[in-house]
Write a protein that holds these residues in place. Sequence first.
Motif, PDB file in Angstrom:
ATOM      1  N   ALA A  14       0.830  -1.339   0.162  1.00 54.07           N
ATOM      2  CA  ALA A  14       0.062  -0.068   0.019  1.00 54.07           C
ATOM      3  C   ALA A  14       1.040   1.302  -0.166  1.00 54.07           C
ATOM      4  O   ALA A  14       2.307   1.270   0.296  1.00 54.07           O
ATOM      5  CB  ALA A  14      -0.864   0.172   1.236  1.00 54.07           C
ATOM      6  N   ASN A  15       0.271   2.482  -0.443  1.00 49.48           N
ATOM      7  CA  ASN A  15       0.719   3.585  -0.337  1.00 49.48           C
ATOM      8  C   ASN A  15       1.573   3.834  -1.653  1.00 49.48           C
ATOM      9  O   ASN A  15       1.515   4.951  -2.314  1.00 49.48           O
ATOM     10  CB  ASN A  15       1.695   3.986   0.831  1.00 49.48           C
ATOM     11  CG  ASN A  15       0.773   4.033   1.960  1.00 49.48           C
ATOM     12  OD1 ASN A  15      -0.426   4.028   2.058  1.00 49.48           O
ATOM     13  ND2 ASN A  15       1.447   3.913   3.259  1.00 49.48           N
ATOM     14  N   PHE A  20      -0.184   7.875  -0.096  1.00 50.46           N
ATOM     15  CA  PHE A  20      -0.772   7.351   1.249  1.00 50.46           C
ATOM     16  C   PHE A  20      -2.237   7.327   1.332  1.00 50.46           C
ATOM     17  O   PHE A  20      -3.023   8.038   0.939  1.00 50.46           O
ATOM     18  CB  PHE A  20      -0.411   8.375   2.318  1.00 50.46           C
ATOM     19  CG  PHE A  20      -0.767   8.245   3.619  1.00 50.46           C
ATOM     20  CD1 PHE A  20      -0.041   7.076   4.318  1.00 50.46           C
ATOM     21  CD2 PHE A  20      -1.651   8.862   4.348  1.00 50.46           C
ATOM     22  CE1 PHE A  20      -0.435   6.720   5.750  1.00 50.46           C
ATOM     23  CE2 PHE A  20      -2.147   8.669   5.692  1.00 50.46           C
ATOM     24  CZ  PHE A  20      -1.592   7.418   6.250  1.00 50.46           C
ATOM     25  N   ASP A  21      -2.736   5.755   1.709  1.00 56.21           N
ATOM     26  CA  ASP A  21      -3.856   5.498   1.836  1.00 56.21           C
ATOM     27  C   ASP A  21      -4.772   5.587   0.729  1.00 56.21           C
ATOM     28  O   ASP A  21      -5.924   5.196   0.795  1.00 56.21           O
ATOM     29  CB  ASP A  21      -4.766   6.426   2.954  1.00 56.21           C
ATOM     30  CG  ASP A  21      -4.615   5.972   4.298  1.00 56.21           C
ATOM     31  OD1 ASP A  21      -3.877   5.002   4.746  1.00 56.21           O
ATOM     32  OD2 ASP A  21      -5.153   6.777   5.230  1.00 56.21           O
ATOM     33  N   HIS A 137      -9.039   2.176   5.973  1.00 57.89           N
ATOM     34  CA  HIS A 137      -8.289   2.512   4.834  1.00 57.89           C
ATOM     35  C   HIS A 137      -8.525   1.168   3.703  1.00 57.89           C
ATOM     36  O   HIS A 137      -8.788  -0.005   4.180  1.00 57.89           O
ATOM     37  CB  HIS A 137      -6.869   2.720   5.189  1.00 57.89           C
ATOM     38  CG  HIS A 137      -6.029   1.689   5.725  1.00 57.89           C
ATOM     39  ND1 HIS A 137      -5.372   0.648   5.165  1.00 57.89           N
ATOM     40  CD2 HIS A 137      -5.655   1.641   7.214  1.00 57.89           C
ATOM     41  CE1 HIS A 137      -4.849  -0.120   5.968  1.00 57.89           C
ATOM     42  NE2 HIS A 137      -5.029   0.590   7.300  1.00 57.89           N
ATOM     43  N   ASP A 139      -6.342   0.975   0.955  1.00 61.75           N
ATOM     44  CA  ASP A 139      -5.403   0.771  -0.095  1.00 61.75           C
ATOM     45  C   ASP A 139      -4.640  -0.464   0.006  1.00 61.75           C
ATOM     46  O   ASP A 139      -3.980  -0.791  -0.910  1.00 61.75           O
ATOM     47  CB  ASP A 139      -4.271   1.815   0.074  1.00 61.75           C
ATOM     48  CG  ASP A 139      -3.823   2.050   1.555  1.00 61.75           C
ATOM     49  OD1 ASP A 139      -4.446   1.429   2.417  1.00 61.75           O
ATOM     50  OD2 ASP A 139      -2.836   2.740   1.494  1.00 61.75           O
ATOM     51  N   ASN A 140      -4.872  -1.338   0.829  1.00 64.59           N
ATOM     52  CA  ASN A 140      -4.421  -2.938   0.771  1.00 64.59           C
ATOM     53  C   ASN A 140      -5.605  -3.902   0.297  1.00 64.59           C
ATOM     54  O   ASN A 140      -5.648  -4.525  -0.538  1.00 64.59           O
ATOM     55  CB  ASN A 140      -4.026  -3.341   2.154  1.00 64.59           C
ATOM     56  CG  ASN A 140      -2.861  -2.905   2.598  1.00 64.59           C
ATOM     57  OD1 ASN A 140      -2.647  -2.037   3.360  1.00 64.59           O
ATOM     58  ND2 ASN A 140      -1.695  -3.178   1.937  1.00 64.59           N
ATOM     59  N   THR A 182       0.253  -0.863  12.653  1.00 66.32           N
ATOM     60  CA  THR A 182      -0.274   0.053  11.655  1.00 66.32           C
ATOM     61  C   THR A 182      -0.728   1.171  12.565  1.00 66.32           C
ATOM     62  O   THR A 182      -0.403   2.368  12.248  1.00 66.32           O
ATOM     63  CB  THR A 182      -1.396  -0.508  10.996  1.00 66.32           C
ATOM     64  OG1 THR A 182      -0.744  -1.380  10.132  1.00 66.32           O
ATOM     65  CG2 THR A 182      -1.873   0.562   9.919  1.00 66.32           C
ATOM     66  N   ARG A 186       0.612   4.902  12.382  1.00 63.07           N
ATOM     67  CA  ARG A 186      -0.107   6.215  11.900  1.00 63.07           C
ATOM     68  C   ARG A 186      -0.030   7.407  13.073  1.00 63.07           C
ATOM     69  O   ARG A 186      -0.298   8.207  12.893  1.00 63.07           O
ATOM     70  CB  ARG A 186      -1.616   5.590  11.849  1.00 63.07           C
ATOM     71  CG  ARG A 186      -1.675   4.940  10.368  1.00 63.07           C
ATOM     72  CD  ARG A 186      -3.124   4.253  10.548  1.00 63.07           C
ATOM     73  NE  ARG A 186      -3.813   5.079   9.726  1.00 63.07           N
ATOM     74  CZ  ARG A 186      -4.053   5.380   8.400  1.00 63.07           C
ATOM     75  NH1 ARG A 186      -3.413   4.260   7.616  1.00 63.07           N
ATOM     76  NH2 ARG A 186      -4.917   6.388   7.871  1.00 63.07           N
ATOM     77  N   ARG A 233       8.093   8.301   9.207  1.00 63.49           N
ATOM     78  CA  ARG A 233       7.975   6.967   9.186  1.00 63.49           C
ATOM     79  C   ARG A 233       9.211   6.167   9.232  1.00 63.49           C
ATOM     80  O   ARG A 233       9.667   5.007   9.649  1.00 63.49           O
ATOM     81  CB  ARG A 233       7.112   6.191   8.516  1.00 63.49           C
ATOM     82  CG  ARG A 233       5.610   6.221   8.918  1.00 63.49           C
ATOM     83  CD  ARG A 233       4.551   5.538   8.254  1.00 63.49           C
ATOM     84  NE  ARG A 233       3.337   5.390   8.596  1.00 63.49           N
ATOM     85  CZ  ARG A 233       2.379   5.088   8.052  1.00 63.49           C
ATOM     86  NH1 ARG A 233       2.551   4.517   6.910  1.00 63.49           N
ATOM     87  NH2 ARG A 233       1.038   4.970   8.592  1.00 63.49           N
ATOM     88  N   GLY A 259       3.326   0.061   2.792  1.00 62.05           N
ATOM     89  CA  GLY A 259       2.344   0.282   3.874  1.00 62.05           C
ATOM     90  C   GLY A 259       2.789   0.933   4.964  1.00 62.05           C
ATOM     91  O   GLY A 259       3.541   2.007   4.726  1.00 62.05           O
ATOM     92  N   SER A 260       2.591   0.526   5.964  1.00 56.69           N
ATOM     93  CA  SER A 260       3.028   1.257   7.403  1.00 56.69           C
ATOM     94  C   SER A 260       4.154   0.867   7.960  1.00 56.69           C
ATOM     95  O   SER A 260       4.623   1.020   8.927  1.00 56.69           O
ATOM     96  CB  SER A 260       1.870   1.049   8.438  1.00 56.69           C
ATOM     97  OG  SER A 260       1.755  -0.167   8.678  1.00 56.69           O
TER      98      SER A 260
HETATM   99  N1  HSE Z   1      -2.123   3.181   4.063  1.00 54.14           N
HETATM  100  C1  HSE Z   1      -2.062   2.465   5.372  1.00 54.14           C
HETATM  101  C2  HSE Z   1      -0.933   3.146   6.283  1.00 54.14           C
HETATM  102  C3  HSE Z   1      -1.599   1.027   4.912  1.00 54.14           C
HETATM  103  O1  HSE Z   1       0.359   3.514   5.718  1.00 54.14           O
HETATM  104  O2  HSE Z   1      -1.077   3.307   7.275  1.00 54.14           O
HETATM  105  C4  HSE Z   1      -1.282   0.218   6.209  1.00 54.14           C
HETATM  106  O3  HSE Z   1      -0.999  -1.052   5.734  1.00 54.14           O
END
Ligand code: HSE
Length: 309
Positions: A14-15, A20-21, A137, A139-140, A182, A186, A233, A259-260
């Motif tokens: 993801a992302n 992002f998201d 979310h 995106d996954n 996650t 976040r 991150r 992703g995260s």
């Molecule tokens: N878009 C989410 C994040 C994906 O980055 O927090 C989490 O897998």
Amino acid sequence: MAKSIKIFAPATVANLSCGFDVLGCCLDNVGDEMKISITSIPEVKISKIEGADLPLETQKNVAGVAVEALLKAYDKPVGVDIEIFKKIKAGSGIGSSAASSTGAVWAVNHLLNEPFTPHELVAFAMEGEKLASGNAHADNVAPALLGGFTLVRSYKPLDVIKLHSPSDLVMTVIHPQIEVKTSDSRSVLKQNVDLKKAIQQWGNVGGFVAGLFTENYDLIGRSLEDVIIEPLRSILIPEFKAVKEAAIAKGALGCGISGSGPSIFALSKSMETATIVSEAIREVYSQTGLDFDIHVSKINNQGVRIINQ
Ligand code: HSE
């Protein structure tokens, strides 16, 4: 009508740096397996979980809540039994919770003769993400359901678009064996974005989408840039900078947090480059003393698939 089905529920990235998201893509050879059955007792039961220490209680399990959301919309009494064979580790950043919720709703929908479209299933699978991370979310779950690359154009109302997937693209993913939740990942993010950075970021999202549709690999690479989330991150991920430099030096189009996190992805134009990139990343991580997995995967343009019926 088949009463039971075994499926492959894919991992996802993801992302994709700039999105992002909203952006995500589906992997081909990394994922969970699940056996889903329709039963005569109208309840959702998780009867088996192998490979992970996850709750069997329906309300505490992402697959359970996602299927309950589907059945609520279906509005007829149906019993479902779920067996989960986890291969994706929780907190890895490659869509572990999304694979479970997606696989479950896809399989139940298939066994019920597809009352819902794949796009409609996204909303049900998002209930699992809400349980896992406190945030629904998509995106996954969207790329796991639709395959290929996906864009969440809007959350309210939900508007998910499947993008074009150039066939030469190959993902390299390194998963350092540390867990980054996650919800924690976040919580380090700022709630406000600097306008100059936002301009750069949405320019990149547009560039990335245009690059996919025109199969312009240079444009895809230029657009894999994250000036908002990655700086905050990446400090949670050991050797992030060294991995990124090594991947780009060996020809990856781009590299960022999957992703995260803590997984890191690198996108390449061929299997050959992706394999060379994987070796360079392995070299960097071998010196950390941390355990890690590396996956090299084509983009899975199909999403969830049947293993046997
Ligand atoms: N878009 C989410 C994040 C994906 O980055 O927090 C989490 O897998």
